[in-house]
Enzyme design. Structure first.
Site, PDB file in Angstrom:
ATOM      1  N   HIS A  66       0.874  -1.179   0.000  1.00  0.00           N
ATOM      2  CA  HIS A  66       0.000   0.000   0.000  1.00  0.00           C
ATOM      3  C   HIS A  66       0.913   1.232   0.000  1.00  0.00           C
ATOM      4  O   HIS A  66       2.028   1.189   0.521  1.00  0.00           O
ATOM      5  CB  HIS A  66      -0.838  -0.038   1.279  1.00  0.00           C
ATOM      6  CG  HIS A  66      -1.908   0.992   1.382  1.00  0.00           C
ATOM      7  ND1 HIS A  66      -1.644   2.313   1.678  1.00  0.00           N
ATOM      8  CD2 HIS A  66      -3.257   0.904   1.253  1.00  0.00           C
ATOM      9  CE1 HIS A  66      -2.787   2.982   1.730  1.00  0.00           C
ATOM     10  NE2 HIS A  66      -3.790   2.155   1.478  1.00  0.00           N
ATOM     11  N   ASP A  84       3.326  -4.174   7.906  1.00  0.00           N
ATOM     12  CA  ASP A  84       2.079  -3.430   7.775  1.00  0.00           C
ATOM     13  C   ASP A  84       0.951  -4.438   7.996  1.00  0.00           C
ATOM     14  O   ASP A  84       0.671  -5.264   7.134  1.00  0.00           O
ATOM     15  CB  ASP A  84       2.002  -2.811   6.371  1.00  0.00           C
ATOM     16  CG  ASP A  84       0.641  -2.192   6.090  1.00  0.00           C
ATOM     17  OD1 ASP A  84      -0.243  -2.255   6.959  1.00  0.00           O
ATOM     18  OD2 ASP A  84       0.467  -1.648   4.979  1.00  0.00           O
ATOM     19  N   GLN A 104      -4.343  -5.010   7.100  1.00  0.00           N
ATOM     20  CA  GLN A 104      -5.327  -5.995   6.647  1.00  0.00           C
ATOM     21  C   GLN A 104      -5.250  -7.291   7.451  1.00  0.00           C
ATOM     22  O   GLN A 104      -6.245  -7.994   7.578  1.00  0.00           O
ATOM     23  CB  GLN A 104      -5.094  -6.324   5.155  1.00  0.00           C
ATOM     24  CG  GLN A 104      -5.243  -5.148   4.212  1.00  0.00           C
ATOM     25  CD  GLN A 104      -6.666  -4.611   4.153  1.00  0.00           C
ATOM     26  OE1 GLN A 104      -7.647  -5.311   4.423  1.00  0.00           O
ATOM     27  NE2 GLN A 104      -6.796  -3.340   3.806  1.00  0.00           N
ATOM     28  N   LYS A 159     -10.381  -0.679  10.689  1.00  0.00           N
ATOM     29  CA  LYS A 159     -10.603  -1.863   9.860  1.00  0.00           C
ATOM     30  C   LYS A 159     -10.918  -3.085  10.726  1.00  0.00           C
ATOM     31  O   LYS A 159     -11.099  -4.184  10.209  1.00  0.00           O
ATOM     32  CB  LYS A 159      -9.369  -2.150   8.999  1.00  0.00           C
ATOM     33  CG  LYS A 159      -9.088  -1.090   7.924  1.00  0.00           C
ATOM     34  CD  LYS A 159      -7.951  -1.535   7.029  1.00  0.00           C
ATOM     35  CE  LYS A 159      -7.238  -0.380   6.359  1.00  0.00           C
ATOM     36  NZ  LYS A 159      -8.014   0.272   5.316  1.00  0.00           N
ATOM     37  N   CYS A 178      -4.635   2.547  -3.656  1.00  0.00           N
ATOM     38  CA  CYS A 178      -3.390   3.069  -3.065  1.00  0.00           C
ATOM     39  C   CYS A 178      -2.237   2.085  -3.248  1.00  0.00           C
ATOM     40  O   CYS A 178      -1.428   1.882  -2.337  1.00  0.00           O
ATOM     41  CB  CYS A 178      -3.562   3.392  -1.577  1.00  0.00           C
ATOM     42  SG  CYS A 178      -4.736   4.712  -1.292  1.00  0.00           S
TER      43      CYS A 178
END
Lengths: 415, 146
Positions: A129, A205, A208, A231, A373
């Site tokens: 991302h 990261d 998700q 999220k 993104c």
């Protein structure tokens, strides 16, 4: 928090916990398939934030009065809840940020500027991302560091044949634990171990990953993990940076201001202890309390059950959608649900993603369209944009069927 | 919610499927400008050539994107070809007025817009207005580029 090993959840029952999912769009019940962008919020999260403002609203870590103490305790409880949720060693390792993006920027700014210099190599991947690309571009421009990229294999996951060569001389390895476009979950432990062998520090990261899979930072083997509250059933405006305590301890502060200091004189300042050293200014208190309620909600259902539900629903989509549309529908990412999450990016004939999402919107089906993104990944896939449907614990097979029915409508206009 | 038929009018879809004035022009004498719409990932490239009399003698459209961005660019190319610069600017103003981003209400004479009037349904989908106006902003940039 008791250990929860339930492996089943009933999405249609859970749906009732989310007020927004009861609404209609265009006279039709909403079909929300954009949880990779942001999840919906359960009533318990809304209540927790509302209760804070209605009954204990006061600034934290300052006042010596009763409600200020309650507010501080409520916010700090979130830190401990998050610590247990991701298996961190201590609440001192849990830095509350604005979102995953700010958490990554914190590492780039503080650790990156302290330890990296001209010519140092940062290894990243083509499926990142922009939040895990641009902070490193900025660091490269400022410090003369260089980026080296891991590419994709034919299955839509990371290609690791040349992992060892790529990691040669790397000081830092930054990668997504789950792609927001492909859903791909790379072998994180293998990459982290290989990176550590080369003496590199590993930043994950987890924007998700953390909302969808059981997370144990010790098992993942990384040094930093960034994720966002919104999220994972929490509010916007709150995120988390987990970092190994010894690394965080040695790093200089990121933002300066109140709360992050022990002492300030006309000559300088003395930074506060962890974790507050990295939390300048009044924090998003209500949002932090909302995140605590979200963590409670997820932990009560059980992350193994959520993972299994995501996996089954993804398998259902990967089976039924191509069955109905054949080659016209191209779903990106791994076919094997054991190495992917419930993020389904697709192209549909030569119809532009935004036209697809526009027609789906007319059927009350919410999906994302665009480059997500992740422009370097779009270039690699050879597309300018994709439509993306993503599932969570409140979606069931009827939502995937509604997506398929709505895709038939797209054909009516652009067939 | 307005009907999708208002957005995807037949004439709009025809311009999307069979874009007019597609291609490039040598620069110079033509001028080139490139516009982006980050929302859809639309990209419109306008090549425009102006003759000594101040008339748009040729225009070509390149790029890729959603149906509205590409159809709007095709329709624009047809409408400005052969027009003087001030006529083209008047068309732009009338088009943006129709999209309710300039002025207050409807254009004084929608008939002057010709086929462009088929795009008026776009204003009922505010998110897509930028798709329809991208080509006009790009043309404007091309005409003012030195």
């Amino acid at each position: 928090m008791e250990l929860n090993l339930k492996l089943n959840l009933d999405a249609s029952t859970l749906k009732a916990d989310f007020p927004l999912l009861g609404r209609e769009v265009n006279g039709k019940p909403i079909v929300y398939l954009d949880s990779a962008a942001t999840s919906q919020k359960p009533q318990s999260v809304l209540d927790a934030m509302d209760d804070y403002y209605r009954s204990i609203n006061a600034n934290v870590h300052r006042g010596a009065y009763y409600i200020a103490d309650l507010a501080t305790t409520a916010m700090e409880e979130t830190r401990s809840k998050v610590q247990r949720f991701i298996g961190a060693a201590s609440p001192r390792e849990i830095i509350l940020t604005k979102n995953a993006t700010e958490a990554i920027n914190l590492v780039a700014h503080s650790w990156g500027r302290e330890y990296l210099s001209e010519g140092d190599v940062i290894v990243t991947t083509i499926m990142e991302h922009h939040a895990n690309i641009v902070p490193w571009h900025i660091l490269c421009a400022d410090r003369g560091t260089r980026l080296r990229w891991l590419n994709l294999n034919v299955n839509g996951n990371l290609k690791l044949d040349d992992l060892d060569e790529t990691l040669d001389g790397a000081r830092l390895v930054v990668l997504s634990a789950m792609s927001n476009v492909l859903g791909a979950i790379p072998p994180i432990r293998q990459i982290a171990d290989a990176a550590h062998e080369k003496g590199a520090v590993v930043v994950l990261d987890g924007a998700q990953f953390v909302p969808h899979l059981p997370t144990d930072v010790a098992e993942l083997g990384a040094d930093f993990l960034a994720f966002s509250g919104h999220k994972m059933c929490g509010p916007t405006g709150i995120g988390v940076l987990w970092g190994r305590e010894d690394l965080l301890e040695a790093m200089p502060p990121f933002l300066g201001g109140g709360e992050m200091i022990l002492d300030v004189t006309t000559e300088g300042f003395l930074p506060n202890d962890l974790p507050w050293k990295f939390e300048a200014g009044t924090p998003p208190i209500a949002e932090a309390i909302g995140l605590g309620a979200a963590v409670d909600y997820l932990a009560d259902i059980g992350m193994p059950a959520i993972r299994e539900h995501d996996r089954k629903l993804t398998a259902y989509a990967l089976r039924t959608l191509p069955g109905r549309f054949g080659d016209k529908l191209n779903i990106h990412g791994p076919a094997d649900t054991s190495e992917r999450g419930g993020v389904l990016s697709f192209t549909f004939g030569d119809i532009h993603a935004h036209d697809i999402s526009q027609v789906l919107d007319g059927e009350a089906v919410c999906v994302r369209a665009g480059h997500h993104c992740a422009k370097p990944l779009m270039d690699t896939l050879g597309v300018t944009a994709t439509a993306r449907a993503s599932v969570y614990l409140y979606n069931d097979e009827s939502d995937i069927d509604a997506l398929a029915d709505a895709l038939e409508r797209v054909g009516d206009f652009f067939g | 919610m307005p009907a999708l038929e208002d957005l995807y009018r037949e004439i709009v879809l025809d311009h999307y499927r069979n874009p007019r004035n597609r291609g490039e022009l040598p620069c110079p004498p033509a001028k080139r400008a490139k516009g982006f719409n980050p929302l859809c990932g639309d990209e419109v490239i306008v090549f425009v050539e102006v003759d000594e009399g101040g008339r748009i003698s040729d225009v070509r459209i390149d790029g890729q994107g959603c149906s509205i961005s590409q159809a709007a660019a095709s329709m624009m190319s047809v409408s400005v070809k052969g027009k003087t610069l001030s006529e083209a600017r008047e068309l732009e103003r009338a088009f943006k007025t129709m999209m309710v981003i300039e002025g207050g209400g409807s254009p004084s004479s929608p008939a002057d817009l010709g086929d462009l009037a088929a795009l008026q349904g776009v204003k009922k989908f505010p998110v897509r207005i930028k798709c329809a106006t991208l080509c006009w902003n790009t043309l404007s940039e091309g005409l003012t580029t030195e």
